[in-house]
Scaffold this active site. Structure first.
Site, PDB file in Angstrom:
ATOM      1  N   LYS A 134       0.839  -1.199   0.000  1.00 54.17           N
ATOM      2  CA  LYS A 134       0.000   0.000   0.000  1.00 54.17           C
ATOM      3  C   LYS A 134       0.879   1.256   0.000  1.00 54.17           C
ATOM      4  O   LYS A 134       0.686   2.156  -0.791  1.00 54.17           O
ATOM      5  CB  LYS A 134      -0.917  -0.034   1.229  1.00 54.17           C
ATOM      6  CG  LYS A 134      -1.822   1.171   1.353  1.00 54.17           C
ATOM      7  CD  LYS A 134      -2.782   1.033   2.520  1.00 54.17           C
ATOM      8  CE  LYS A 134      -3.487   2.362   2.757  1.00 54.17           C
ATOM      9  NZ  LYS A 134      -4.443   2.323   3.859  1.00 54.17           N
ATOM     10  N   GLU A 164      10.507  -4.638   4.506  1.00 49.35           N
ATOM     11  CA  GLU A 164      10.586  -6.059   4.128  1.00 49.35           C
ATOM     12  C   GLU A 164      10.285  -6.221   2.636  1.00 49.35           C
ATOM     13  O   GLU A 164      10.985  -6.925   1.904  1.00 49.35           O
ATOM     14  CB  GLU A 164       9.572  -6.889   4.925  1.00 49.35           C
ATOM     15  CG  GLU A 164       9.870  -7.019   6.400  1.00 49.35           C
ATOM     16  CD  GLU A 164       9.179  -5.963   7.242  1.00 49.35           C
ATOM     17  OE1 GLU A 164       8.924  -4.820   6.726  1.00 49.35           O
ATOM     18  OE2 GLU A 164       8.887  -6.248   8.412  1.00 49.35           O
ATOM     19  N   GLY A 185      -4.889  -1.824   4.923  1.00 48.62           N
ATOM     20  CA  GLY A 185      -4.100  -2.967   4.465  1.00 48.62           C
ATOM     21  C   GLY A 185      -4.795  -4.290   4.743  1.00 48.62           C
ATOM     22  O   GLY A 185      -4.864  -5.172   3.882  1.00 48.62           O
ATOM     23  N   ARG A 186      -5.339  -4.442   5.936  1.00 52.59           N
ATOM     24  CA  ARG A 186      -5.944  -5.732   6.310  1.00 52.59           C
ATOM     25  C   ARG A 186      -7.345  -5.902   5.731  1.00 52.59           C
ATOM     26  O   ARG A 186      -8.000  -6.906   5.983  1.00 52.59           O
ATOM     27  CB  ARG A 186      -5.944  -5.877   7.834  1.00 52.59           C
ATOM     28  CG  ARG A 186      -6.560  -4.716   8.595  1.00 52.59           C
ATOM     29  CD  ARG A 186      -6.181  -4.759  10.067  1.00 52.59           C
ATOM     30  NE  ARG A 186      -6.620  -3.591  10.815  1.00 52.59           N
ATOM     31  CZ  ARG A 186      -5.932  -2.476  10.951  1.00 52.59           C
ATOM     32  NH1 ARG A 186      -4.760  -2.347  10.337  1.00 52.59           N
ATOM     33  NH2 ARG A 186      -6.393  -1.474  11.677  1.00 52.59           N
ATOM     34  N   GLU A 195      -4.940  -6.642  14.629  1.00 52.08           N
ATOM     35  CA  GLU A 195      -4.397  -5.326  14.259  1.00 52.08           C
ATOM     36  C   GLU A 195      -5.500  -4.266  14.330  1.00 52.08           C
ATOM     37  O   GLU A 195      -5.232  -3.098  14.586  1.00 52.08           O
ATOM     38  CB  GLU A 195      -3.769  -5.372  12.853  1.00 52.08           C
ATOM     39  CG  GLU A 195      -2.813  -4.211  12.596  1.00 52.08           C
ATOM     40  CD  GLU A 195      -2.009  -4.344  11.306  1.00 52.08           C
ATOM     41  OE1 GLU A 195      -2.277  -3.610  10.358  1.00 52.08           O
ATOM     42  OE2 GLU A 195      -1.089  -5.160  11.240  1.00 52.08           O
ATOM     43  N   HIS A 202      -5.836 -33.262  17.718  1.00 52.21           N
ATOM     44  CA  HIS A 202      -4.778 -34.130  18.243  1.00 52.21           C
ATOM     45  C   HIS A 202      -3.625 -33.307  18.811  1.00 52.21           C
ATOM     46  O   HIS A 202      -2.518 -33.813  18.966  1.00 52.21           O
ATOM     47  CB  HIS A 202      -4.285 -35.064  17.128  1.00 52.21           C
ATOM     48  CG  HIS A 202      -5.392 -35.944  16.641  1.00 52.21           C
ATOM     49  ND1 HIS A 202      -5.692 -37.158  17.226  1.00 52.21           N
ATOM     50  CD2 HIS A 202      -6.322 -35.749  15.670  1.00 52.21           C
ATOM     51  CE1 HIS A 202      -6.746 -37.681  16.607  1.00 52.21           C
ATOM     52  NE2 HIS A 202      -7.140 -36.853  15.668  1.00 52.21           N
ATOM     53  N   LYS A 254       9.346  -0.991  14.163  1.00 50.40           N
ATOM     54  CA  LYS A 254       9.948  -0.683  12.863  1.00 50.40           C
ATOM     55  C   LYS A 254      11.066   0.339  13.029  1.00 50.40           C
ATOM     56  O   LYS A 254      12.156   0.190  12.478  1.00 50.40           O
ATOM     57  CB  LYS A 254       8.902  -0.069  11.914  1.00 50.40           C
ATOM     58  CG  LYS A 254       7.825  -0.997  11.436  1.00 50.40           C
ATOM     59  CD  LYS A 254       6.954  -0.239  10.426  1.00 50.40           C
ATOM     60  CE  LYS A 254       5.666  -0.961  10.127  1.00 50.40           C
ATOM     61  NZ  LYS A 254       4.762  -0.200   9.274  1.00 50.40           N
TER      62      LYS A 254
HETATM   63  O1  F6P Z   1       3.062  -2.735   9.717  1.00 55.10           O
HETATM   64  C1  F6P Z   1       1.713  -2.991   9.596  1.00 55.10           C
HETATM   65  C2  F6P Z   1       1.239  -2.738   8.206  1.00 55.10           C
HETATM   66  O2  F6P Z   1       1.164  -1.378   7.981  1.00 55.10           O
HETATM   67  C3  F6P Z   1      -0.090  -3.412   7.929  1.00 55.10           C
HETATM   68  O3  F6P Z   1      -1.155  -2.709   8.393  1.00 55.10           O
HETATM   69  C4  F6P Z   1      -0.028  -3.584   6.460  1.00 55.10           C
HETATM   70  O4  F6P Z   1      -0.976  -4.513   6.001  1.00 55.10           O
HETATM   71  C5  F6P Z   1       1.398  -4.038   6.295  1.00 55.10           C
HETATM   72  O5  F6P Z   1       2.124  -3.291   7.245  1.00 55.10           O
HETATM   73  C6  F6P Z   1       1.984  -3.856   4.930  1.00 55.10           C
HETATM   74  O6  F6P Z   1       1.958  -2.517   4.536  1.00 55.10           O
HETATM   75  P1  F6P Z   1       2.155  -2.101   3.031  1.00 55.10           P
HETATM   76  O7  F6P Z   1       1.057  -2.710   2.228  1.00 55.10           O
HETATM   77  O8  F6P Z   1       2.122  -0.617   3.017  1.00 55.10           O
HETATM   78  O9  F6P Z   1       3.491  -2.632   2.572  1.00 55.10           O
END
Ligand code: F6P
Length: 547
Positions: A208, A214, A270-271, A356, A387, A511
Site C-alpha cells: 500500500k 521487508e 491494508g488488512r 491489528e 490431536h 519498525k
Molecule cells: O506494519 C503494519 C502494516 O502497515 C499493515 O497494516 C499492512 O498490512 C502491512 O504493514 C503492509 O503494509 P504495506 O502494504 O504498506 O506494505
C-alpha cells in the site's frame, strides 16, 4: 475531553454485569428446556448458516447485548462507514473496503467524489492483465510464457491473497505456480524462486505504502535474481514486475513502469485490501470471473450487515457474543477452527484482521480504555488441532469460545474414496461442538464402568461455547461472504469498545527501533542510548556471527 460516558458506566453495561452475576446459563439445561433453540438461534446470510445456539446466552442476554449495541450507536457508525465518512480518526481517513465490492452503478463519495468508477476501472484493468497472463499473451522479456507468479508483500499485502489462493485452489489454473514471499528472512525468497525459471516468472510487488522495508528489500533482491538470470538487461524489469500500491511516486522510483501499476486508495486499510488491486495474484490464479463472484459474496454480507435487523444481523450477533465472553466472562482468546484443508491460512488472515484492528487500549478520543478489547485469535484447521491443543479447550482452565466452519461438500475433484472422507471430517466437527457443549458428567463416566479414581480425569464439564458456520461448499462467493462476516464482526466490536479499529500505530515503534539497531549488527556501529539488554544481545549476536 469527550462527554461520551465511559462504556463500563453505561446502564446497559451494568445491566449485563448484573445479568452475569445471576449465574451462567448451562447448555444442557438450555437445550432441555427449549426444544426450539437449535433452530431459533440460527441466522442465515447468503449461503452461510450461522448457528449460535451453543452459546452461554438466553433471550435476555441477547436483548441486553443488543441494548448495549444501540447505546453505543454501532449502527450509526456502520452507516457513517458505508457513507464514506472519515471514521478512521487518527489517520483522518474514510474506511471504504465496502466500496471495493460495490456494484458499478453505486455512488460512494469521499470528499465529494464518487469512488466507485475508479474501483471498477482498476478491476477492469486487473481483469485485462490477468487474462493476458492466463492466456499466455503477456510474455516475459525473452518471449516465454509466464508460468510462475510470485507475490511479494507483507501483512495485508500478503495474508489476504495467500489465504484466498489456498482457499480457492480448486478453482485455480493448475498450470500456473503461485508463491507468496513476505518475510525479510532471505530464505523466504530463496525457497520461493530456487526452482523457478526467471524467464517465466512474474513478480507482483504488493505494498500500500511502497515503503515497507521487508517488501522493498525482497523486491530489490528479486529484481537482482531476475536480472542475473536474464543477462542483466534492465528493460526486462518491465515485463517481469508489476506493482500494487497507493503510492505511484515510490513505484516509479523503484523502477516499475506506472502502466504496470494497479492502484488502490488510502481509504482501503491494508488488512481490508485483498479484494482491491492487492488481489491481483489471486485474480491471475482463479480468473476475473471467479474474482468477481468472490466480490459478489462480500457484497451479500455487506448488504446484510447494512440492512438486517439487529436480532438477525449475523456480524452484529457474532460481535456481541465476543463482547459477552471477553468483557463479562473473562475470555482472553478466540479460536477459529475451519474444517477445511483449503482454509489452512484462514485463521492467520483473521489474526491480522482482528488483532491489528482491535488490539487497542485507548478510546477514539485518546482516553484509556477501562475494559478488555480485542481477543487473541488463533486456531488451525480441524481435525489436526484435535490431536494437539483441543485437550486444553475441553479440560483446561480457560474459557475459549470457538468458531467451527465446515462445508457439506468437498470442492475438489477428489476420487470417490477421498470424497467419502468428507463425512468423517464433518462428523468430527459436529462431535467437537457436541462434546464441548454438553460434556460428560461423572455419572455418565461411572455408568461406563470407569474406576472411581479415574472418574474426574474422564469427566468433561462441557458448557464451552461455539458457533458453527455451515455452507454447501467453499466457492469464491462463500469465501467472500465469510471474510465480510468477520470484517463486520470486528467492526461491531471496535464500535462498542469505542476504539479506532482502522489504525495500527502499535506496529510503528518496532519498525523504528529495527532501523536504529540494524547498523549495530551489520557494522558494529554505536547506537546512542541503546538499553543494556539489547546492547548485550547485539554483542552476543556479533560474536556468534564472527565464529
Ligand atoms: O506494519 C503494519 C502494516 O502497515 C499493515 O497494516 C499492512 O498490512 C502491512 O504493514 C503492509 O503494509 P504495506 O502494504 O504498506 O506494505
Amino acid at each position: 475531553m469527550s462527554d461520551t460516558p465511559n462504556l463500563t458506566r453505561r446502564p446497559e453495561w451494568t445491566a449485563l454485569e448484573d445479568h452475569r452475576a445471576e449465574g451462567l446459563a448451562q447448555l444442557r439445561e438450555l437445550f432441555a428446556t427449549d426444544p426450539g433453540r437449535a433452530e431459533r438461534y440460527v441466522v442465515r446470510v447468503g449461503d452461510l448458516r450461522v448457528d449460535y445456539s451453543k452459546h452461554l446466552i438466553t433471550d435476555e442476554t441477547l436483548a441486553l447485548l443488543q441494548e448495549l449495541a444501540t447505546a453505543t450507536d454501532v449502527f450509526g457508525l456502520r452507516d457513517a462507514m458505508f457513507r464514506g465518512e472519515k471514521i478512521n480518526l487518527t489517520e483522518d481517513r474514510a474506511v471504504l473496503h465496502t466500496a471495493l465490492r460495490a456494484p458499478a452503478d453505486a455512488v460512494v463519495e469521499v470528499d465529494g467524489e464518487n469512488v466507485v468508477p475508479q474501483v471498477h476501472a482498476v478491476l477492469d484493468k486487473m481483469g485485462r492483465f490477468a487474462d493476458r497472463v492466463r492466456s499466455g499473451e503477456w510474455t516475459g522479456h525473452t518471449g516465454r510464457r509466464i508460468r510462475n507468479v510470485v507475490n511479494i508483500g507483507i501483512g495485508g499485502s500478503d495474508l489476504g491473497p495467500a489465504m484466498a489462493y489456498e482457499a480457492l485452489r480448486a478453482f485455480t489454473d493448475r498450470s500456473l505456480t503461485l508463491r507468496f514471499v513476505s518475510n525479510v528472512d532471505g530464505s523466504d525468497l530463496h525457497e520461493a524462486v530456487r526452482d523457478l525459471d526467471p524467464a517465466e516468472t512474474l513478480f507482483i510487488v504488493a505494498s500500500k505504502t511502497f515503503t515497507t522495508i521487508e517488501t522493498i528489500t525482497n523486491a530489490t533482491s528479486a529484481r537482482s535474481w531476475l536480472l542475473n538470470g536474464l543477462g542483466g538487461e534492465e528493460k526486462a524489469v518491465a515485463r517481469h514486475f508489476v506493482a500494487l500500491s497507493t503510492n505511484g511516486g515510490k513505484v516509479t522510483e523503484f523502477g516499475i513502469d506506472p502502466d504496470n501499476m494497479f492502484e488502490f486508495w488510502d481509504w482501503v486499510g491494508g488488512r481490508y485490501s485483498y479484494d482491491s488491486a492487492i488481489g491481483l495474484s489471486l485474480m491471475i490464479a482463479i480468473g476475473p470471473d471467479r474474482f468477481r463472484e468472490m466480490l459478489d459474496g462480500f457484497r451479500i454480507v455487506d448488504e446484510h450487515f447494512r440492512t438486517a435487523p439487529a436480532q438477525a444481523n449475523a456480524p452484529l450477533l457474532l460481535g456481541l457474543l465476543g463482547i459477552w465472553y471477553g468483557n463479562f466472562l473473562g475470555a482472553q482468546s478466540h479460536a477459529v477452527l475451519p474444517y477445511s484443508h483449503y482454509l489452512s491460512k484462514f485463521t492467520a488472515y483473521l489474526q491480522q484482521l482482528d488483532m491489528e484492528s482491535n488490539g487497542k487500549s485507548v478510546q477514539r478520543d485518546g482516553r484509556p480504555v477501562e475494559w478488555q478489547t480485542g481477543p487473541v485469535v488463533w486456531g488451525t484447521p480441524g481435525t489436526n488441532g484435535q490431536h494437539a491443543y483441543y485437550q486444553l479447550i475441553h479440560q483446561g482452565t480457560k474459557l475459549i469460545p470457538a468458531d467451527f466452519i465446515g462445508f457439506a461438500k468437498p470442492v475438489a475433484e477428489l476420487s470417490d474414496e477421498l470424497k467419502a472422507q468428507h463425512d468423517l471430517l464433518m462428523a468430527n466437527l459436529f462431535a467437537q461442538g457436541q462434546a464441548l457443549a454438553f460434556g460428560k458428567t461423572p455419572d455418565e463416566v461411572r455408568a461406563e464402568g470407569v474406576p472411581e479414581e479415574l472418574v474426574t480425569h474422564k469427566t468433561f464439564k462441557g458448557n464451552h461455547p461455539t458457533t458453527t458456520i455451515l455452507a454447501k461448499e467453499l466457492t469464491p462467493s462463500v469465501l467472500g461472504q465469510l471474510i465480510a462476516l468477520y470484517e463486520h464482526k470486528v467492526f461491531v466490536q471496535g464500535a462498542v469498545w469505542n476504539i479506532d479499529s482502522f489504525d495500527q500505530w502499535g506496529v510503528e515503534l518496532g519498525k523504528v527501533l529495527a532501523r536504529r539497531v540494524e547498523p549495530a549488527l551489520t557494522e558494529g556501529a554505536e547506537v546512542p542510548g541503546l538499553d543494556a539488554s539489547t546492547a548485550a544481545l547485539v554483542a552476543a549476536y556479533r560474536e556468534l556471527k564472527e565464529v
